[in-house]
Design an enzyme around this catalytic site. Sequence first.
Site, PDB file in Angstrom:
ATOM      1  N   GLY A  67     -34.638 -37.104 -42.889  1.00  0.00           N
ATOM      2  CA  GLY A  67     -35.819 -36.658 -42.377  1.00  0.00           C
ATOM      3  C   GLY A  67     -35.924 -35.528 -43.445  1.00  0.00           C
ATOM      4  O   GLY A  67     -37.210 -34.948 -43.767  1.00  0.00           O
ATOM      5  N   LYS A 113     -36.304 -35.018 -33.294  1.00  0.00           N
ATOM      6  CA  LYS A 113     -35.570 -34.969 -34.659  1.00  0.00           C
ATOM      7  C   LYS A 113     -35.313 -36.804 -34.992  1.00  0.00           C
ATOM      8  O   LYS A 113     -36.639 -37.205 -34.215  1.00  0.00           O
ATOM      9  CB  LYS A 113     -33.862 -35.176 -34.212  1.00  0.00           C
ATOM     10  CG  LYS A 113     -34.215 -34.101 -34.068  1.00  0.00           C
ATOM     11  CD  LYS A 113     -33.818 -32.670 -35.055  1.00  0.00           C
ATOM     12  CE  LYS A 113     -33.197 -31.367 -35.077  1.00  0.00           C
ATOM     13  NZ  LYS A 113     -33.135 -30.996 -36.631  1.00  0.00           N
ATOM     14  N   ASP A 129     -28.184 -30.299 -33.523  1.00  0.00           N
ATOM     15  CA  ASP A 129     -27.701 -31.150 -34.229  1.00  0.00           C
ATOM     16  C   ASP A 129     -26.332 -31.195 -33.449  1.00  0.00           C
ATOM     17  O   ASP A 129     -26.211 -32.503 -33.081  1.00  0.00           O
ATOM     18  CB  ASP A 129     -27.269 -31.302 -35.838  1.00  0.00           C
ATOM     19  CG  ASP A 129     -28.644 -31.763 -36.574  1.00  0.00           C
ATOM     20  OD1 ASP A 129     -29.011 -32.066 -36.169  1.00  0.00           O
ATOM     21  OD2 ASP A 129     -27.810 -31.218 -37.600  1.00  0.00           O
ATOM     22  N   SER A 132     -39.744 -27.086 -37.145  1.00  0.00           N
ATOM     23  CA  SER A 132     -39.001 -27.884 -38.344  1.00  0.00           C
ATOM     24  C   SER A 132     -38.213 -26.875 -39.222  1.00  0.00           C
ATOM     25  O   SER A 132     -39.094 -26.237 -40.131  1.00  0.00           O
ATOM     26  CB  SER A 132     -38.932 -28.882 -38.634  1.00  0.00           C
ATOM     27  OG  SER A 132     -37.575 -29.081 -39.349  1.00  0.00           O
ATOM     28  N   ARG A 140     -34.085 -36.106 -28.984  1.00  0.00           N
ATOM     29  CA  ARG A 140     -32.767 -36.233 -28.922  1.00  0.00           C
ATOM     30  C   ARG A 140     -32.360 -36.091 -26.894  1.00  0.00           C
ATOM     31  O   ARG A 140     -31.661 -35.969 -26.343  1.00  0.00           O
ATOM     32  CB  ARG A 140     -31.918 -35.259 -29.295  1.00  0.00           C
ATOM     33  CG  ARG A 140     -32.000 -36.572 -31.409  1.00  0.00           C
ATOM     34  CD  ARG A 140     -30.580 -35.396 -32.072  1.00  0.00           C
ATOM     35  NE  ARG A 140     -30.478 -36.392 -33.507  1.00  0.00           N
ATOM     36  CZ  ARG A 140     -30.194 -35.927 -34.026  1.00  0.00           C
ATOM     37  NH1 ARG A 140     -30.257 -34.601 -34.643  1.00  0.00           N
ATOM     38  NH2 ARG A 140     -29.680 -37.398 -35.346  1.00  0.00           N
ATOM     39  N   SER A 194     -26.279 -31.814 -45.555  1.00  0.00           N
ATOM     40  CA  SER A 194     -27.784 -30.500 -46.031  1.00  0.00           C
ATOM     41  C   SER A 194     -27.356 -30.092 -47.301  1.00  0.00           C
ATOM     42  O   SER A 194     -28.632 -30.107 -47.956  1.00  0.00           O
ATOM     43  CB  SER A 194     -27.704 -29.176 -44.579  1.00  0.00           C
ATOM     44  OG  SER A 194     -27.748 -30.070 -43.620  1.00  0.00           O
ATOM     45  N   SER A 229     -33.832 -23.038 -35.526  1.00  0.00           N
ATOM     46  CA  SER A 229     -32.636 -23.007 -37.269  1.00  0.00           C
ATOM     47  C   SER A 229     -32.870 -22.099 -38.131  1.00  0.00           C
ATOM     48  O   SER A 229     -32.446 -22.997 -39.215  1.00  0.00           O
ATOM     49  CB  SER A 229     -33.007 -24.978 -37.221  1.00  0.00           C
ATOM     50  OG  SER A 229     -32.618 -25.747 -35.968  1.00  0.00           O
TER      51      SER A 229
END
Length: 420
Positions: free
Chosen positions: A90, A329, A302, A161, A333, A22, A189
Amino acid sequence: MSDIVFRGGRAEGKVSPPPSKSHTHRAIIMSALSEGRCEVSSPLISFDTRATMDAVRAMGAVVTEREGSVTVECESIHAPDRTIDVMNSGTTMRLMTGISSLFSEKVVLTGDSSIQKRPMGPLLDSLSAAGVECSSNGGKPPVEVRGPITGSELVIDGGVSSQFVSSLIMSSPLTGRPTDVRITGHLVSKPYIDITTSMMGKFGVEVTEEGNVFHAEPQHYMPTDYRVPADFSSSAFPLVAGGIAGRVTARGMDMSDPQGDRKIIDVLKEAGCDVEVSGDEVTCSNTGRLEGAEIDMGDIPDLFPVVAVLLSTAKGRSRLYGAPHLRFKESDRIALTENMLRTLGADIRGTEDGCVIEGVERLHGGRIEHNGDHRMMMAAAVASLVSDGPVSMENDACWNVSYPGFPEQMRSIGMDIEGL
């Protein structure tokens, strides 16, 4: 393509997890936006981050890889001179869509078959409402954008997201006017947004946050040398290995960094592992059979596959919840984790926003399908440590997306691996 086979073992030793993916993506983009010379030291060099390097090259940056660093030089940023192919990244797709909307020329962004299934609608809707011409394949890539942004407010649903939000926040100082990024709904997130704004500050750009609004005055990114910290989401794999089957130390961890995945330390403790933090080292040790736990995955999506593995053999019932965005994702997932662990002998049921696990004493192993998802592949490898039989899967080297050298590091701490 041949299989790679993980036969378990006992995890003992020290590893150096890779740098943060990231942070690396953001550092490369912000370096290009600074229109100067920046050195990004200790970057993660992977398929995904190379996609971002290629994207900023298309905008006029000269990107040079050296041992342990990447230099980004750019005299004047411009609209990409070709279609941006993000391959399987992504993050590149989402962050670069916001940046591309600053230009008055049409920009096309595409990717592989997996990327072309991932939602872009909320980000494109936000940009469209602010004056950007956008088109897509039913809200999915390939996408086309033609700016510039003419509105002074960018409104985005925060529930799909955090990368959509980061994309807009990174672009907002460059619109030429005071700009608000207003978030509706529940923001998922959030720590990734904190990473974005913290790094923008290091590149000389100030963003203020008040409630659900991020505000930026017109500013320029400043050339900055930046060091990428180690990645907590990657460290989770060897740390969980230690927690279920031995004692493993992850080196190079920055406990002051705003990475949300630092929460892996709390998760391991809640499950009953012994966790020690000393300077930049985190050590996780097995204490016997672990305890079931209820974990809110909303800010740490994640970690979902490897935390499910951690709890698959814990006593009693565990519940992972709060992360419906996991279905968007690299793969779904939730479904893929459920299928993977069921194949290996776990008692797991997927839910709308996570899963429920009834712990079994041991898994039995088997051949799983990871669908090219790097985190799924690595989680399944770790699961072999609590499996009576081998865990096999297609050897497509997908771990290189985020953890180059993963099998070699796991072998170095005692995992038995065939097919490398």
